[in-house]
Write a protein that holds these residues in place. Structure first.
Motif, PDB file in Angstrom:
ATOM      1  N   LYS A  70       0.396  16.207 -28.427  1.00 56.16           N
ATOM      2  CA  LYS A  70       1.120  16.374 -27.163  1.00 56.16           C
ATOM      3  C   LYS A  70       0.162  16.704 -26.016  1.00 56.16           C
ATOM      4  N   LEU A  71      -0.837  17.536 -26.301  1.00 58.17           N
ATOM      5  CA  LEU A  71      -1.810  17.885 -25.266  1.00 58.17           C
ATOM      6  C   LEU A  71      -2.645  16.673 -24.881  1.00 58.17           C
ATOM      7  N   ILE A  72      -3.009  15.854 -25.863  1.00 57.35           N
ATOM      8  CA  ILE A  72      -3.751  14.631 -25.552  1.00 57.35           C
ATOM      9  C   ILE A  72      -2.887  13.689 -24.728  1.00 57.35           C
ATOM     10  N   SER A  73      -1.597  13.625 -25.057  1.00 60.44           N
ATOM     11  CA  SER A  73      -0.675  12.803 -24.283  1.00 60.44           C
ATOM     12  C   SER A  73      -0.609  13.255 -22.827  1.00 60.44           C
ATOM     13  N   ALA A  74      -0.804  14.560 -22.606  1.00 57.59           N
ATOM     14  CA  ALA A  74      -0.727  15.129 -21.249  1.00 57.59           C
ATOM     15  C   ALA A  74      -2.086  15.160 -20.557  1.00 57.59           C
ATOM     16  N   ARG A  75      -3.063  14.432 -21.061  1.00 59.37           N
ATOM     17  CA  ARG A  75      -4.437  14.513 -20.545  1.00 59.37           C
ATOM     18  C   ARG A  75      -4.534  14.148 -19.071  1.00 59.37           C
ATOM     19  N   ALA A  76      -3.702  13.209 -18.623  1.00 55.54           N
ATOM     20  CA  ALA A  76      -3.780  12.802 -17.219  1.00 55.54           C
ATOM     21  C   ALA A  76      -3.405  13.940 -16.283  1.00 55.54           C
ATOM     22  N   SER A  77      -2.476  14.807 -16.730  1.00 50.94           N
ATOM     23  CA  SER A  77      -2.060  15.929 -15.891  1.00 50.94           C
ATOM     24  C   SER A  77      -3.172  16.947 -15.716  1.00 50.94           C
ATOM     25  N   LEU A  78      -4.043  17.060 -16.717  1.00 51.94           N
ATOM     26  CA  LEU A  78      -5.130  18.039 -16.655  1.00 51.94           C
ATOM     27  C   LEU A  78      -6.383  17.465 -16.018  1.00 51.94           C
ATOM     28  N   GLY A  79      -6.528  16.140 -16.014  1.00 53.64           N
ATOM     29  CA  GLY A  79      -7.664  15.524 -15.345  1.00 53.64           C
ATOM     30  C   GLY A  79      -8.984  15.720 -16.050  1.00 53.64           C
ATOM     31  N   LEU A  80      -8.963  16.000 -17.354  1.00 50.63           N
ATOM     32  CA  LEU A  80     -10.200  16.192 -18.109  1.00 50.63           C
ATOM     33  C   LEU A  80     -10.550  14.925 -18.877  1.00 50.63           C
ATOM     34  N   SER A  81     -11.826  14.553 -18.891  1.00 52.96           N
ATOM     35  CA  SER A  81     -12.250  13.375 -19.647  1.00 52.96           C
ATOM     36  C   SER A  81     -12.794  13.742 -21.017  1.00 52.96           C
ATOM     37  N   ARG A  82     -13.029  15.028 -21.274  1.00 54.02           N
ATOM     38  CA  ARG A  82     -13.518  15.485 -22.560  1.00 54.02           C
ATOM     39  C   ARG A  82     -12.767  16.749 -22.974  1.00 54.02           C
ATOM     40  N   GLN A  83     -12.303  16.781 -24.230  1.00 50.12           N
ATOM     41  CA  GLN A  83     -11.668  17.970 -24.778  1.00 50.12           C
ATOM     42  C   GLN A  83     -12.043  18.115 -26.244  1.00 50.12           C
ATOM     43  N   VAL A  84     -12.049  19.362 -26.716  1.00 46.95           N
ATOM     44  CA  VAL A  84     -12.195  19.624 -28.146  1.00 46.95           C
ATOM     45  C   VAL A  84     -11.044  20.528 -28.580  1.00 46.95           C
ATOM     46  N   PHE A  85     -10.593  20.315 -29.807  1.00 49.52           N
ATOM     47  CA  PHE A  85      -9.467  21.066 -30.369  1.00 49.52           C
ATOM     48  C   PHE A  85      -9.866  21.611 -31.742  1.00 49.52           C
ATOM     49  N   PHE A  86      -9.291  22.769 -32.077  1.00 50.66           N
ATOM     50  CA  PHE A  86      -9.567  23.399 -33.359  1.00 50.66           C
ATOM     51  C   PHE A  86      -8.249  23.654 -34.072  1.00 50.66           C
ATOM     52  N   VAL A  87      -8.150  23.137 -35.303  1.00 48.04           N
ATOM     53  CA  VAL A  87      -6.994  23.394 -36.157  1.00 48.04           C
ATOM     54  C   VAL A  87      -7.529  23.850 -37.504  1.00 48.04           C
ATOM     55  N   SER A  88      -6.691  24.500 -38.289  1.00 51.96           N
ATOM     56  CA  SER A  88      -7.193  24.988 -39.579  1.00 51.96           C
ATOM     57  C   SER A  88      -6.083  25.063 -40.607  1.00 51.96           C
ATOM     58  N   ILE A  89      -6.520  25.152 -41.847  1.00 53.61           N
ATOM     59  CA  ILE A  89      -5.628  25.365 -42.983  1.00 53.61           C
ATOM     60  C   ILE A  89      -6.384  26.240 -43.974  1.00 53.61           C
ATOM     61  N   GLY A  90      -5.732  27.245 -44.543  1.00 58.87           N
ATOM     62  CA  GLY A  90      -6.387  28.170 -45.463  1.00 58.87           C
ATOM     63  C   GLY A  90      -5.938  27.955 -46.892  1.00 58.87           C
ATOM     64  N   GLY A  91      -6.446  28.807 -47.787  1.00 58.04           N
ATOM     65  CA  GLY A  91      -6.020  28.787 -49.176  1.00 58.04           C
ATOM     66  C   GLY A  91      -6.972  28.116 -50.132  1.00 58.04           C
ATOM     67  N   PHE A  92      -8.229  27.849 -49.714  1.00 54.49           N
ATOM     68  CA  PHE A  92      -9.161  27.093 -50.542  1.00 54.49           C
ATOM     69  C   PHE A  92     -10.101  27.966 -51.376  1.00 54.49           C
ATOM     70  N   ASP A  93      -9.925  29.262 -51.344  1.00 48.80           N
ATOM     71  CA  ASP A  93     -10.790  30.138 -52.149  1.00 48.80           C
ATOM     72  C   ASP A  93     -10.227  30.217 -53.563  1.00 48.80           C
ATOM     73  N   THR A  94     -10.410  29.142 -54.325  1.00 50.37           N
ATOM     74  CA  THR A  94      -9.688  28.944 -55.581  1.00 50.37           C
ATOM     75  C   THR A  94     -10.509  29.392 -56.789  1.00 50.37           C
ATOM     76  N   HIS A  95     -10.737  30.693 -56.912  1.00 53.97           N
ATOM     77  CA  HIS A  95     -11.398  31.225 -58.107  1.00 53.97           C
ATOM     78  C   HIS A  95     -10.457  31.221 -59.309  1.00 53.97           C
ATOM     79  N   GLY A  96      -9.159  31.309 -59.063  1.00 51.90           N
ATOM     80  CA  GLY A  96      -8.190  31.544 -60.130  1.00 51.90           C
ATOM     81  C   GLY A  96      -7.662  30.281 -60.761  1.00 51.90           C
ATOM     82  N   ASP A  97      -6.688  30.454 -61.636  1.00 51.28           N
ATOM     83  CA  ASP A  97      -6.185  29.325 -62.425  1.00 51.28           C
ATOM     84  C   ASP A  97      -5.157  28.494 -61.681  1.00 51.28           C
TER      85      ASP A  97
END
Length: 476
Positions: free
Chosen positions: A316-343
């Protein structure tokens, strides 16, 4: 990740109630609650360049965005990319024991047609939950970057054993390796991130709405922290804001009037005034983004998962890029739960990989629907790989790992680099299947930065170790 909080009440003797006009109790309580809730989200704004109203220019045809998908906990990529040929799968099956996937369940890495020099699709396959990513690989919109990790210099096993070359600090440590991936600083603690440093140089100081060049859907992160003034603007995965009740154009709403009066007050105490300024800029930033999102039109269906919601908001933010007038953006997303020591590793990865595959596939499709697929690239990262050998239940902390890159400009349908020899204690193994990386994270990052428009001088500043390694042919 552990977050440290510093309490300095004596040095900062500010009571919110001291700053507020008298309001009826319900409105007063609401204002207190919302100011507290948005403090973390708006804290960065006092360091940003002055905001402007919505930019009147458009982002133009040169718009590009990088999206970092961070898998917290250390993804066991030995089950992300798996050998399919008989001999190599035999080594895999022996080394993984209870963590081995069934050979006939693997999704072949096939392309139509196969790019010149690409890996034989019969040799490797994706985890069976990754159907969406397998389709993107087939369409040549996804590439796999094999056995990549933090390196100061190329390392052989003999050099590892002799400790004859410099090695990254804090190997096999969650916090140190999260910082290493995000900062590209390997011999000491990183205080800034390569994404933020890149944006400091790609978006000029004073540019309209520069404060939205770095946006995080997942709270604070090092990757988007610049070395001057750039910091991530933090949003919730739903795209909602803490001050949604604030009606900027209203002259009658009592809560809005009270906020305006409070923020217009001038205080002689330095910290009192800084608090008011920060809160005012936070509200102002929210208004700009909120208005921009109103112009967003994303019709692509996204999965109703946390990562799906994060990437939907990015779209949605990329879709709104014209309103912000920026030609370059970076975004950060994440997902956890990968510390899989267990069974639970097999079940955990099945769920997490499925969530990633569905969300990333929907995100790529949204860029196609918006006509910006060639200008948006998503890449994965994680703390580290995990041990190839099972600990009897799950797997432990490792080093080299496999990542993926998705986008219209990616030279997809290829496996870049070399997978390790799957022999325990073999030529690529420091012990228990902790693979020595054959590609540096800087090679992957500099390929993305070049596509983003950074020249060699910027890359050498942002990624100071990149010059020690060969360039990676990853992006068109």
């Amino acid at each position: 990740m552990t977050k440290k909080h510093i309490h300095c009440r004596d040095a900062y003797p500010l009571s919110t109630s001291d700053l507020m006009p008298q309001l009826p109790d319900p409105a007063r309580r609401q204002l207190l609650k919302m100011m507290g809730a948005t403090g973390a989200m708006g804290a960065a704004s006092s360091f940003l360049a002055p905001l402007t109203a919505l930019a009147q220019t458009t982002s133009g045809p040169d718009y590009k965005a990088l999206v970092c998908l961070f898998m917290y906990g250390g993804n066991d990529a030995n089950n992300l990319i798996v050998p399919r040929d008989t001999a190599e799968y035999g080594l895999y099956r022996t080394g993984r024991s209870n963590l081995a996937l069934q050979q006939n369940a693997l999704l072949p890495l096939t392309t139509t047609p196969a790019p010149a020099g690409s890996v034989d699709p019969a040799r490797y396959g994706l985890h069976p939950a990754m159907t969406g990513l397998a389709n993107l690989y087939t369409q040549q919109k996804m590439a796999v970057v094999a056995n990549v990790g933090p390196l100061i210099a190329p390392v052989t096993k003999a050099q590892w054993n002799a400790r004859s070359v410099p090695l990254p600090a804090g190997l096999f440590s969650h916090s140190d390796q999260q910082d290493a991936w995000q900062s590209a600083i390997y011999d000491t603690a990183g205080r800034t991130g390569w994404g933020g440093r890149l944006m400091e140089r790609m978006v000029a100081e004073g540019s309209p709405n520069r404060g939205y060049a770095c946006i995080s859907m997942s709270g604070g992160n090092l990757w988007e922290t610049g070395d001057s003034s750039m910091l991530a603007y933090k949003m919730s995965s739903s795209g909602s804001f803490g001050f949604d009740f604030y009606k900027a154009d209203s002259a009658t709403d009592p809560l809005t009037i009270a906020i305006k009066q409070t923020l217009a007050d001038q205080r002689s105490h330095l910290f009192h005034q800084a608090w008011l300024t920060t809160m005012g800029r936070s509200i102002e930033m929210q208004q700009v983004l909120s208005n921009a999102l109103k112009s967003s039109t994303v019709g692509t269906a996204f999965p109703n998962s946390d990562l799906g919601r994060q990437l939907n908001t990015v779209a949605k933010l990329i879709s709104a890029r014209a309103s912000l007038g920026l030609s370059r953006q970076v975004f950060f997303v994440s997902i956890g739960g990968f510390d899989t020591h267990g069974d639970d590793q097999m079940q955990q990865q099945q769920r997490l990989f499925g969530e990633i595959s569905q969300a990333v596939s929907a995100f790529y499709q949204s860029t196609v629907d918006m006509g910006v697929a060639n200008g948006v690239t998503l890449f994965s990262a994680s703390d580290f790989g995990r041990t190839f050998a099972s600990n009897g239940q799950g797997s432990d902390h490792g080093w080299g790992s496999h990542q993926f890159v998705v986008g219209g400009a990616v030279k997809g349908g290829q496996l870049v680099g070399t997978l390790p020899n799957h022999t325990l204690n073999g030529p690529d193994d420091t012990g228990s299947g902790r693979w020595i990386p054959t590609l540096s994270t800087d090679q992957m990052s500099s390929a993305l930065a070049r596509w983003f428009g950074a020249d060699s001088s910027v890359i050498n500043t942002v990624l100071p170790r990149a010059a020690a390694f060969n360039a990676l042919d990853l992006m068109a």
